[in-house]
Design an enzyme around this catalytic site. Structure first.
Site, PDB file in Angstrom:
ATOM      1  N   LYS A 193       0.855  -1.188   0.000  1.00  0.00           N
ATOM      2  CA  LYS A 193       0.000   0.000   0.000  1.00  0.00           C
ATOM      3  C   LYS A 193       0.888   1.234   0.000  1.00  0.00           C
ATOM      4  CE  LYS A 193      -3.527   2.344   2.733  1.00  0.00           C
ATOM      5  NZ  LYS A 193      -4.500   2.219   3.817  1.00  0.00           N
ATOM      6  N   LYS A 246      -2.124  -1.586  -3.941  1.00  0.00           N
ATOM      7  CA  LYS A 246      -2.998  -0.418  -3.848  1.00  0.00           C
ATOM      8  C   LYS A 246      -2.176   0.844  -3.879  1.00  0.00           C
ATOM      9  CE  LYS A 246      -5.826   1.931  -0.483  1.00  0.00           C
ATOM     10  NZ  LYS A 246      -6.185   2.054   0.881  1.00  0.00           N
TER      11      LYS A 246
END
Ligand code: PBG
Ligand code: ZN
Length: 323
Positions: A193, A246
């Site tokens: 992330k 992400k």
């Protein structure tokens, strides 16, 4: 003439193009994020994300039933609690906003529930972890994550998705789930992330903007990709069942490499800022609606097994087909 015209022959006509297409938007593998706000009864639009709402306590259930009816197979739940404090207490109460929602949804639909597991919506600092002085303290945060995981599992979630990027979060949660008898609850790690500017609209949506500082001490530097492979490997070793990259669109190279390096199911999260850029450009007529399908297809083509997108509802409700 063979072979000079073969490339064009292979693209001749819609039917043939569909027949030969290598990937497609797999609607059954798309996840719709859902925000549930404990402070409101009826849904409220999220200004920075046209078409997306915070659901109220009085209408989230019928909304989610509607999603299930249109064929949405999975939702990712985020909660906005009625109270926040420095320990994020409202995140791990058995009657918390998400715990209650999990129970209600499980009792009335077949949809797969993924519960986002983090503290930033529940702490008054808006940080994903607990503070010690000016720093987010990794290990005391893990204690809180364990409690959240346990209450989500008790409520009956299918999957928990720790998104706070604390070290050891997957191992701690796996351990807690095993100890409390939830060995069948899956963990989807937000493994790679990035600290991305594309989360801006989400922070309005979830009321989770950091009140001081930023998230660069725990989220990844967008200049790095090998680091992502290290994060993914750690989550796999700690027991994650599904890995994630992400954001998605600016990170398709990372997603591709992740897909080729690991054999676990790979999710990609096309985040709020990606949605907003495309939605607004399409709504204003600056881009054709086709870019929605193009962008989602690119994420599947890069190798995602599961795609989390705010366009899921739009696509499943037939939005792409309308003129
Ligand atoms: C919180 C969380 C964020 C997102 C998912 N979980 C925001 C953040 O880390 O700031 C972003 C989702 C989006 O932008 O759509 N841990
Ligand atoms: Zn967070």
């Amino acid at each position: 003439m063979f072979p000079e015209t073969r490339m064009r022959r292979l693209r001749y006509g819609n039917l043939l193009r569909d027949f030969l297409s290598e990937t497609r938007i797999n609607e059954e593998k798309m996840v719709m994020p859902v925000f549930i706000d404990e402070n409101i009864r009826k849904r409220k639009p999220i200004e920075s994300m046209p078409g997306i709402f915070r659901q109220g306590t009085g209408d989230y259930l019928s909304y989610i039933q509607g999603l299930a009816d249109m064929g949405v197979k999975s939702i990712l739940l985020f909660g906005i609690p009625s109270s926040k404090d420095s320990s994020g207490t409202s995140a791990f109460q058995s009657n918390g906003v998400i715990q209650r929602a999990i129970k209600d949804v499980k009792a009335s639909t077949e949809i797969t529930i993924i519960a986002d597991l983090c503290l930033c919506e529940y702490t008054d600092t808006g940080q994903c972890g607990l503070m010690k002085g000016h720093y987010v303290d990794n290990d005391s945060t893990l204690v809180a994550y364990r409690k959240i995981a346990r209450t989500y599992a008790e409520a009956g979630t299918d999957i928990v998705a720790p998104s706070g990027m604390m070290d050891g979060q997957v191992a701690a949660i796996r351990d807690e789930l095993e100890k409390s008898g939830f060995s069948n609850t899956l963990i989807m790690g937000y493994s790679a992330k990035y600290a991305s500017g594309l989360y801006g609209p989400f922070r309005e949506a979830a009321d989770s903007a950091p009140q001081v500082g930023d998230r660069r001490s725990y989220q990844m530097d967008y200049r790095n990709s090998r680091e992502a492979l290290r994060e993914l490997k750690l989550d796999m070793e700690e027991g994650a069942d599904i890995l994630m990259v992400k954001p998605a669109l600016f990170y398709l190279d990372v997603l591709r490499e992740a897909r080729l390096s690991f054999t676990l199911p790979m999710a990609a999260y096309s985040v709020s800022g990606e949605y907003t850029m495309i939605r607004n450009a399409v709504d204003q007529g600056f881009l054709s609606k086709d870019v929605i399908a193009e962008s989602i297809s690119s994420i599947f083509r890069a190798g995602a097994d599961i795609v989390i997108s705010y366009f899921t509802e739009y696509i499943l409700s037939g939005g792409l087909e309308e003129q």
